[in-house]
Design an enzyme around this catalytic site. Structure first.
Site, mmCIF file in Angstrom:
data_model
loop_
_atom_site.group_PDB
_atom_site.id
_atom_site.type_symbol
_atom_site.label_atom_id
_atom_site.label_comp_id
_atom_site.label_asym_id
_atom_site.label_seq_id
_atom_site.Cartn_x
_atom_site.Cartn_y
_atom_site.Cartn_z
ATOM 1 N N HIS A 1 0.864 -1.088 -0.079
ATOM 2 C CA HIS A 1 0.292 -0.108 0.074
ATOM 3 C C HIS A 1 0.736 1.174 0.071
ATOM 4 O O HIS A 1 0.430 2.473 0.267
ATOM 5 C CB HIS A 1 -0.832 0.128 1.210
ATOM 6 C CG HIS A 1 -2.046 -1.050 1.160
ATOM 7 N ND1 HIS A 1 -2.285 -1.650 2.377
ATOM 8 C CD2 HIS A 1 -2.590 -1.819 0.092
ATOM 9 C CE1 HIS A 1 -3.215 -2.755 2.049
ATOM 10 N NE2 HIS A 1 -3.310 -2.838 0.742
ATOM 11 N N CYS B 1 0.576 18.690 -10.756
ATOM 12 C CA CYS B 1 1.336 18.854 -11.871
ATOM 13 C C CYS B 1 2.280 17.551 -11.951
ATOM 14 O O CYS B 1 2.969 17.230 -12.978
ATOM 15 C CB CYS B 1 2.505 19.872 -11.878
ATOM 16 S SG CYS B 1 3.487 19.901 -10.250
#
Length: 602
Positions: A246, A257
């Site tokens: 995970h 961005c």
């Protein structure tokens, strides 16, 4: 600390069941559309569908059930009718009057449950476990939050875990799991950053359990460590053969961005409980943790595919096995591979061959003492440099039998039994006493009044009330931990050994373990427990919560609550209380048949 993730795709529209017929694939798609009251017309989709197309997750039993479900759907059957026909042993009557949306959730959960594993009766005892650790050369260790609890990192589902605390500390969260839901994070990252400092790396020392896994690796016994944790303690311990299922805080990515940075660059913001911002575009930075709704990635699936045919022993340490696809790993290996569970509680949906129940570190210590050599030296080295609790045993615990434990319980009860007053020869002027049962009930009622009269400390009162209620409902239940000192452990059944810290009771009548289920009112949810809510050793076929839904009881509770409580739009946009189903990226039942088709690919 465990999080579920799986790929999701597709969209839903409005509240009926349709069939969309296509030339390809051969199995047609099932399309269920949902509309939910109280959402101002806004539609959303939710599903337990989390079976990835990776072949390692395939199961003949699961595939057969899915094909039967698809066939019935093609014939015009409803989800409820499919449940009744494909799973006749499942009691679906309590869902009959609920919505089609709920029926689909239950059906999805039933279809995706891993097949029931049959216990290997060759392996049962603590000594069998030690022999397996000594002789096996390809050990797969699956770890959850339980291995890090002793480091000071809270787990998720225990009664004092993260989810329980989030309910009180962040009341505006629609559900504790929403903090790790990617869509909720995009809308409101503040709750995550308010909490993240508690688990941010660099503040903790690896536990005995971490060092045990490292010692397995150093001795050439470790095939792989699959960890559900995000605390990076495996790397800090020096474990090389590790898969962080995970993700972790080691890297971060801007959600706007896409700029990637080292995780330590957000350390100041995390410790100050501020939302970390990108230096380039001022977008929100997200640690490379796999949130609910994000895919685990090909690397994870590649390793499992490689390892499942090599493994000769599976060890689950400190995990509830409630979040897929990681929870499916123990079910994808050969049926003759022995499996050991080291956890505070037994798991109703997982039939391990050997269950060692209690604090993970305490159990691992005893295993290391029994293995001797470099493992015992590791314990001595650890104790020399790490401050330990004064109660931690410095030697291997004495293993007692069930009968010896019963003798301890009997002596404890004798010691607590008050000595009766001598009978007077004079006739009593008092009214006749009530029966023993009535008298006991009266005393117990007074105890409840005493415990609930003060509201100075709600948490303590709740805990005390839980204990009193348990004594009233189950006077035959004994807390094993209360009866064991730190120098003992008990072989409570043929395959279960209980150590201090186990969150279970012992039924003096049936001679079986019973999971401690805290009392709760109708507005509280069952986010506690790192494992089961039934009697280990009983029929486990009905309780098999492998998805983010802990049980079908949660579905019933959530549906009732939906009708009682008005949820505003912001709350509706994320997880429903208690359901823990995938709500992050739009996914609808149209994907259901596509996943079946994907799984059929050899």
């Amino acid at each position: 600390m465990s999080h579920e993730s799986h790929h999701s795709e597709g969209m839903a529209t409005s509240g009926e069941v349709h069939e969309i017929r296509e030339e390809e694939p051969e199995i047609e798609t099932m399309h269920i559309e949902n509309s939910v009251e109280g959402e101002s017309g806004r539609q959303r989709t939710e599903s337990t569908a989390s079976v990835n197309s990776e072949s390692w997750q395939n199961s003949d039993e699961m595939m057969m059930n899915m094909r039967r479900a698809q066939s019935l759907l093609d014939q015009g059957a409803s989800c409820f009718q499919i449940i009744q026909q494909v799973f006749p042993e499942f009691d679906a009557s309590r869902f009959e009057n609920m919505s089609e949306r709920v029926h689909f959730k239950v059906l999805s959960d039933l279809l995706e449950r891993a097949p029931t594993r049959q216990k290997l009766f060759t392996y049962n005892s603590l000594s069998d476990a030690v022999d397996l650790f000594r002789t096996r050369k390809n050990i797969l260790v699956l770890t959850g939050a339980g291995v890090s609890v002793s480091c000071g990192i809270p787990d998720f589902r225990s009664k004092d875990g993260i989810y329980a605390r989030l309910r009180s500390e962040f009341p505006n969260l629609p559900d504790p799991t929403a903090m790790f839901d990617i869509r909720y994070f995009r809308d409101n990252p503040a709750p995550f950053y308010n909490f993240a400092r508690e688990i941010f790396p660099g503040q903790f020392t690896p536990s005995v359990s971490h060092r045990f896994i490292k010692q397995l690796e150093s001795s050439g016994r470790l095939l792989r460590n699959y960890t559900q944790n995000i605390d990076t303690l495996e790397h800090q311990t020096g474990i090389k053969r590790v898969v962080e299922c995970h993700g972790s805080f080691s890297k971060c990515t801007c959600t706007s961005c896409g700029n990637q940075t080292d995780g330590m660059e957000i350390r100041e913001d995390v410790l100050a409980m501020k939302v970390a911002r990108c230096k380039i575009c001022h977008g929100v930075i997200k640690p490379n943790i796999v949130f609910f709704g994000e895919d685990l990635g090909r690397e994870f699936h590649r390793h499992v595919t490689e390892d499942k045919d090599k493994v000769d022993l599976i060890v689950v340490i400190g995990s509830s096995l409630k979040v897929r696809p990681v929870a499916l790993i123990p079910h994808c290996v050969d049926k003759n591979v022995p499996q050991i569970l080291i956890n505070r509680e037994s798991l109703p949906h997982y039939n391990a061959d050997i269950e060692l129940l209690g604090n993970c570190d305490d159990i691992v210590r005893d295993i290391c003492y029994a293995l001797g050599g470099s493992f015992a030296e590791m314990i001595a080295s650890y104790d020399a440099c790490v401050e330990r609790s004064p109660s931690t045993s410095r030697a291997k615990r004495q293993l007692i039998t069930q009968q010896e434990f019963l003798n301890i319980c009997a002596q404890e009860r004798r010691d607590k039994t008050p000595v009766p007053e001598p009978e007077s020869s004079e006739p009593s002027t008092k009214r006749p006493r009530m029966s023993t049962t009535e008298d006991m009930e009266g005393n117990q009622f007074q105890q409840i009044q005493k415990h609930t009269s003060s509201e100075d400390d709600d948490e303590d009162n709740t805990r005390n009330s839980d204990e009193v209620l348990r004594e009233i409902k189950h006077p035959r239940l004994i807390s094993i931990t209360d009866m064991l000192n730190d120098k003992k452990c008990v072989a409570i059944s043929a395959y279960q050994t209980v150590f201090p810290g186990a969150e279970c009771s012992f039924d003096m009548e049936t001679l079986k373990l019973v999971h401690d289920v805290p009392h709760r009112n109708r507005h509280e949810s069952d986010s506690s427990c790192e494992s089961c809510s039934t009697v280990p050793g009983s029929d486990k076929s009905e309780a098999n919560p492998l998805s983010r839904s802990q049980s079908t009881d949660d579905i019933v509770y959530a549906e009732i609550r939906r009708k009682e409580v008005f949820l505003d739009l912001q709350r509706c946009d994320s997880c429903d209380n208690d359901l823990q189903y995938e709500l992050s990226d739009p996914i609808d039942p149209e994907t259901f048949a596509k996943r079946i088709a994907d799984m059929c690919i050899e």
